[in-house]
Scaffold this active site. Structure first.
Site, PDB file in Angstrom:
ATOM      1  N   PRO A  56       0.870  -1.179  -0.097  1.00 27.96           N
ATOM      2  CA  PRO A  56      -0.104  -0.013  -0.041  1.00 27.96           C
ATOM      3  C   PRO A  56       0.953   1.251  -0.012  1.00 27.96           C
ATOM      4  CG  PRO A  56       0.310  -0.888   2.252  1.00 27.96           C
ATOM      5  CD  PRO A  56       0.908  -1.860   1.314  1.00 27.96           C
ATOM      6  N   ASP A  95      -2.044   2.819   2.414  1.00 27.72           N
ATOM      7  CA  ASP A  95      -1.545   2.701   3.954  1.00 27.72           C
ATOM      8  C   ASP A  95      -1.847   4.511   4.667  1.00 27.72           C
ATOM      9  OD1 ASP A  95       0.168   2.350   6.100  1.00 27.72           O
ATOM     10  OD2 ASP A  95       1.951   2.637   5.041  1.00 27.72           O
ATOM     11  N   TRP A 542       4.539   0.236  10.215  1.00 22.70           N
ATOM     12  CA  TRP A 542       5.098  -1.020   9.338  1.00 22.70           C
ATOM     13  C   TRP A 542       4.473  -2.179   9.913  1.00 22.70           C
ATOM     14  CZ3 TRP A 542       7.254   0.549   5.160  1.00 22.70           C
ATOM     15  CH2 TRP A 542       8.007   1.786   5.146  1.00 22.70           C
ATOM     16  N   GLN A 573      12.293  -1.167   0.783  1.00 22.49           N
ATOM     17  CA  GLN A 573      11.466  -2.224   1.504  1.00 22.49           C
ATOM     18  C   GLN A 573      11.998  -3.294   1.898  1.00 22.49           C
ATOM     19  OE1 GLN A 573       8.471  -0.722   2.452  1.00 22.49           O
ATOM     20  NE2 GLN A 573       8.940   1.073   1.150  1.00 22.49           N
ATOM     21  N   TRP A 577       8.302  -3.015   4.261  1.00 22.25           N
ATOM     22  CA  TRP A 577       7.017  -3.676   4.113  1.00 22.25           C
ATOM     23  C   TRP A 577       7.556  -5.296   3.841  1.00 22.25           C
ATOM     24  CZ3 TRP A 577       3.927  -5.734  -0.241  1.00 22.25           C
ATOM     25  CH2 TRP A 577       2.710  -5.874   0.152  1.00 22.25           C
ATOM     26  N   LYS A 612      18.699  12.217  -6.463  1.00 23.20           N
ATOM     27  CA  LYS A 612      17.395  11.715  -5.869  1.00 23.20           C
ATOM     28  C   LYS A 612      16.339  12.691  -6.071  1.00 23.20           C
ATOM     29  CE  LYS A 612      15.708   9.716  -1.608  1.00 23.20           C
ATOM     30  NZ  LYS A 612      15.722   9.670  -0.181  1.00 23.20           N
ATOM     31  N   LYS A 615      11.852  17.312  -2.910  1.00 22.31           N
ATOM     32  CA  LYS A 615      11.074  18.479  -3.141  1.00 22.31           C
ATOM     33  C   LYS A 615      11.974  19.885  -3.224  1.00 22.31           C
ATOM     34  CE  LYS A 615       6.612  17.229  -0.872  1.00 22.31           C
ATOM     35  NZ  LYS A 615       6.070  17.394   0.391  1.00 22.31           N
TER      36      LYS A 615
END
Ligand code: ZN
Ligand code: ZN
Length: 1006
Positions: A56, A95, A542, A573, A577, A612, A615
């Protein structure tokens, strides 16, 4: 809309490939005809069920191109497996809870910390705001999925904050509680002062959490009690921990030196004397004695801050080892001084060293990591703000040696980027360390497709630390543990029904499984009759998402879909997750098995320069904005083609529309070329099926190549080498079909001679089969283009086809069509033809100029193979005759002969052109220009022109070309070709200027 799609002519293929228009139209078609829903209805009669649970996305950000890449991989797998006849519950999931969402809402509400939040905003309102925020992002995600053509079922999405999900997550915990795998305990945990909550060890190593920070680098000294002038020399970058100092540690097996500096003796590891003295800038020093670390054990030292931290005096009274030296193997004697000070309240190893000796843990901090009253002088000050004051206090007490600033990599909070502090706190832990063997065994059984991410995942799992799952936050799954305020008895709750049944209070109407509502429910203690209250924690987010394989399904669905077949998420992940899924599943089942059989870890997506996306750099490519002006098919194709799924991908807008466009546009134009010709001749796939007997060699070659493309593409998809699978499709379209096959058959399609109609039908059958197959193979990657071609080409020719390309079966290689001999013959052919081209280039003989003869000098096997395909050879080489020889003869070395060689293969062409050939050459030049003009003016290949007029060709050329005008008329599909001296001969004509061998001439077609 959809009626139009099926029949109306305005939905014919436009002369150029316009992906954005196609996508809009196909999206509407899918919606109108409920194609995705119908695909899902095909569970009955499916070959098998392949379980799936959505990883999610957290609803706290706008979907960007990195997310898009991952979602496309999921969609490719889904469409591919579905076409293979499997049923996959490709259902969305979101999520919704946890720190990321809380922090965003805190910012929106303008509150600085949790206390202010609870007091000023209130928990009910806060939770409402959290829900609003996730719904806002949810709209963006659904929109992005829709534009990308992701066939995920949004209606069956799971939401990690809903009661039905949370109560199933509780079942995990209840089960863990019953197995003694869930425990309360005091441990040292990483704590974020900004978010005011502890973090799990997995979160500490999370991608991008280590940052370069500046800290003080302090050398200080503690006087050895009872000695005259001996001091232990110690180094730290966290002076605040001197406030909670309890012991010193040395390595017992190492030699320590007593070093005379001025009038003092400093004790440090012997091998560190020189470097430390150098660093401190001390030139005059002398080692006066060496002792073993062991001999220092039990020494007492004068803790210098007792006057301002009076609690330290009480600690000395509590345990004999406080402010003494102990021996520990973990002491590293290759850095600093080899003497470390221990703060069991602020360090993991320190904690265990104290714990096993029964030394009390001193951790005088509140939730904001400010010192409490027990911190003495520092009461109320944030821990890290005491670093420099502590240095000053040391200075005042002859305990200071030197302070500098150092920049080093230090773990920060992965969300707020506050410097983490290690603190001993009361937390709840899943004792995953106890089941680590099973977890590793389970992990070994899973398929990862690539070695590198597998190693990374297994290495992380091997750490096998207990999992701190309690968080001191609000918007999360409440920890379902109630404790008796009277006797301390604890009770785990496993469902909403159990909670409501046991609660002493009335249940309000707006009750939900969140704080503060759950906190208001209490029970009667079964042991003493006292009141039980909930432990005031929520769960690690998590844990929340990691419960999905169980929590998102009903019991029945869980049986059917778990273990899932294939999951894929980002490489980050491994700690997120993928890890929590595995741990929770082993706890739930008690077996060494994972909830997924295969897991593909994807590389992350960066900007064009390899940075990367963030913002602050302003380089984030948002999916929805990108797809307003760009095609989803092109993005999908580009992202899959560019690199392996595990590579970090540099997303480059400049590249997006180049090669990818060329490939998809070529497929589009080939399909259009086929359709127009096939319709002109009245081809029907059902009346003229592919028939092996009627095939010519180029057809056999194409079909044989196609079989390898089908099986290789399928294999590569199975291995998750999406880039390789797409490369096979690209090569088939660009090289095999467009560059090689079509030139071999194109001339046969130019004529409309009834006598050759039979042959044209067979070519259409080949093209139909080849192009349709490749269109199906493209469907997982470029679903819009495949659907458009399916509807507008194949379903148009055969209305009995399926309603959507997605309902077609995935192509399987047909061994009857594999002919390795023909493939080998064509390999020789193409090699020879390219040598002819090379020789032509040397002699500046354009390819379209026909030549009289080519001589091929090669071993008998090669020429034998070439002879079999001689007609194609002459056609592609544009040569009238070919001779074959075993050796080069004298003749060919004269100047009019040009040769090109590769290995044992030589081709020789004559550079001499005779008048006939020159005339034919000019005609071909002109024909090519007329073809281009026809296309430019929008004539269909099948339209027959009334007339072609060519003016101002010079006298010599006119004479040469005249005998070929009839042939030219046939080539360009015109009734007649006329030559004119001047354009004025047809005054009102629309003349088009073209260039022929450096001279301007004029052409008119009508
Ligand atoms: Zn934080
Ligand atoms: Zn009790």
């Amino acid at each position: 809309m959809t009626d139009k799609l099926e029949a109306k002519p305005n939905l014919e293929l436009t002369p150029d490939y316009r992906p954005i228009e196609i996508e809009k139209e196909i999206r509407e078609f899918w919606m109108e005809k409920e194609i995705r829903e119908k695909l899902e209805d095909r569970e009955k009669g499916c070959r098998d069920v392949l379980g799936y649970v959505e990883g999610p996305p957290t609803l706290n950000g706008i979907p960007h191109i990195g997310h898009a890449r991952g979602r496309v991989m999921k969609d490719i797998r889904y469409r591919w497996k579905t076409m293979q006849g499997y049923y996959v519950p490709f259902w969305a999931g979101w999520d919704c809870q946890g720190l990321p969402v809380e922090l965003e809402v805190e910012k929106l509400l303008g509150v600085k910390n949790k206390r202010e939040l609870v007091e000023r905003v209130g928990q009910e309102r806060f939770i409402e705001e959290c829900k609003k925020v996730i719904m806002r992002y949810h709209r963006e995600w659904v929109e992005a999925d829709k534009r990308l053509g992701i066939f995920i079922n949004q209606e069956k999405a799971y939401w990690t904050y809903r009661d039905e999900y949370i109560e199933r997550e509780w079942r995990y915990l209840k089960r863990a509680w019953e197995q003694n795998l869930l425990e309360e305990g005091h441990y040292v945990v990483a704590y974020c002062p900004g978010c005011q909550t502890s973090l799990s060890s997995a979160e500490v190593g999370y991608e991008g959490s280590y940052k370069e920070v500046e800290d003080p680098s302090v050398y200080f000294k503690f006087k050895r009690s009872g000695s005259e002038n001996e001091f232990f020399l110690i180094w730290t970058t966290m002076p605040f921990t001197i406030i909670t100092d309890t012991m010193l540690a040395v390595n017992p097996d190492t030699e320590y030196a007593k070093v005379k500096v001025g009038s003092e003796i400093w004790i440090m590891a012997r091998r560190r004397v020189e470097p430390v003295m150098q660093e401190l800038g001390i030139n005059k020093y002398e080692t006066v004695e060496t002792v073993t670390g062991k001999s220092l054990e039990g020494s007492r030292y004068d803790y210098p801050l007792k006057d301002i931290v009076p609690q330290q005096v009480e600690l000395e009274a509590k345990h004999a080892l406080v402010h003494h030296v102990i021996g520990e193997d973990f002491v590293d004697v290759n850095t600093a001084t080899g003497v470390v000070h221990l703060s069991p309240g602020n360090g993991e190893e320190d904690f265990w060293a104290a714990h096993k000796r029964g030394v009390p843990i001193f951790a005088p901090f509140d939730d904001e990591v400010k010192f409490t009253k027990e911190g003495g002088l520092f009461n109320g000050v944030f821990a890290r703000d005491t670093d420099y004051p502590v240095v000053e206090e040391l200075r005042n007490r002859n305990a200071f040696v030197e302070v500098k600033k150092i920049k080093h990599e230090y773990p920060t909070c992965w969300r707020s980027h506050d410097k983490l502090v290690w603190l001993a706190r009361k937390e709840y832990f899943l004792r995953t360390d106890k089941i680590n063997g099973k977890v590793l065994e389970a992990a070994e059984k899973i398929q990862y497709f690539f070695a590198e991410p597998k190693n990374r995942f297994i290495a992380f799992l091997k750490e096998g630390k207990p999992w701190c799952i309690s968080r001191e936050r609000i918007w999360g799954t409440p920890l379902p543990i109630w404790t008796c305020v009277n006797c301390g008895e604890k009770k785990a709750i496993g469902s909403k029904a159990e909670l409501l049944k046991n609660a002493l209070e009335e249940i309000p109407e707006n009750f939900e499984l969140h704080k503060p509502w759950v906190d208001r429910l209490t029970f009667r203690c079964s042991q003493c009759g006292g009141i039980m209250k909930r432990e005031d924690y929520v769960l690690d987010t998590w844990h929340n998402s990691g419960a999905s394989p169980y929590a998102r399904f009903t019991d029945e669905e869980f049986e059917k879909f778990v273990p899932t077949d294939f999951l894929t998420e980002g490489i980050d992940q491994t700690r997120g997750w993928a890890n929590s899924l595995l741990l929770e599943y082993v706890i739930l089942t008690g077996k060494p098995e994972g909830p997924y059989r295969a897991f593909l870890f994807q590389g992350l997506t960066q900007d064009a320069r390899g940075r990367k996306m963030s913002k602050s750099l302003g380089n984030v490519v948002e999916t929805n904005k990108l797809l307003e002006k760009n095609s989803a098919d092109l993005c999908r194709f580009y992202m899959m083609r560019k690199c392996s799924p595990i590579d970090f991908m540099n997303f480059d807008m400049q590249e997006l529309n180049r090669r990818s466009y060329q490939v998809l546009s070529t497929l589009y134009h080939l399909s259009r070329f086929f359709l127009q010709n096939a319709e002109f001749d009245g081809f029907s796939p059902s009346r003229t099926p592919l028939s092996l007997e009627n095939l010519e060699l180029p057809d056999k070659w194409l079909l044989s190549r196609l079989q390898s493309a089908v099986s290789e593409c399928t294999d590569k998809l199975g291995n998750c080498e999406f880039n390789a699978a797409v490369a096979i499709l690209e090569d088939f379209v660009i090289e095999t079909l467009s560059r090689l096959y079509v030139p071999m058959i194109r001339k046969e399609l130019w004529t409309d001679d009834p006598e050759t109609r039979r042959r044209r039908m067979d070519i259409y059958a080949v093209l139909h089969y080849g192009l349709k197959t490749i269109t199906l193979l493209f469907n997982p990657v470029t679903p819009y283009l495949s659907e458009a071609l399916y509807q507008k080409v194949y379903k148009k020719l055969d209305p009995s086809l399926q309603e959507s390309v997605n309902f077609e079966r995935w192509p399987e290689p047909d061994n009857k069509l594999v002919d390795k001999n023909v493939e080998e013959e064509f390999d020789v052919l193409f090699k020879t033809v390219s040598l002819v081209y090379a020789a032509r280039q040397q002699a500046k003989l354009k390819r379209r100029w026909p030549l009289r003869t080519v001589v091929v000098v090669a071993p008998g096997k090669v020429t034998a193979s070439l002879k079999k395909v001689e007609a194609v050879f002459l056609e592609l080489s544009n040569v009238k005759t070919a001779n074959y020889e075993l050796e080069t003869t004298q003749l060919k070395e004269s100047e009019n002969w040009i040769s090109a060689v590769e290995g044992d293969l030589t081709v020789v062409v004559s550079g001499q052109r005779d008048e006939k050939l020159m005339g034919e050459g000019i005609m071909r030049d002109l024909a090519r220009r007329v073809q281009a003009l026809r296309k430019e003016l929008g004539y269909l290949p099948t339209d027959v022109l009334d007339g072609v007029h060519i003016a101002e060709l010079n006298v010599e050329s006119s004479a040469l070309v005249s005998p070929y005008l009839g042939e030219m008329a046939e080539l360009v599909r015109a009734r007649k070709v006329n030559l004119h001296e001047k354009t004025e001969e047809i005054p009102d004509a629309d003349w088009h200027e073209i260039e022929l061998d450096g001279k301007e001439i004029f052409v008119n077609i009508h």
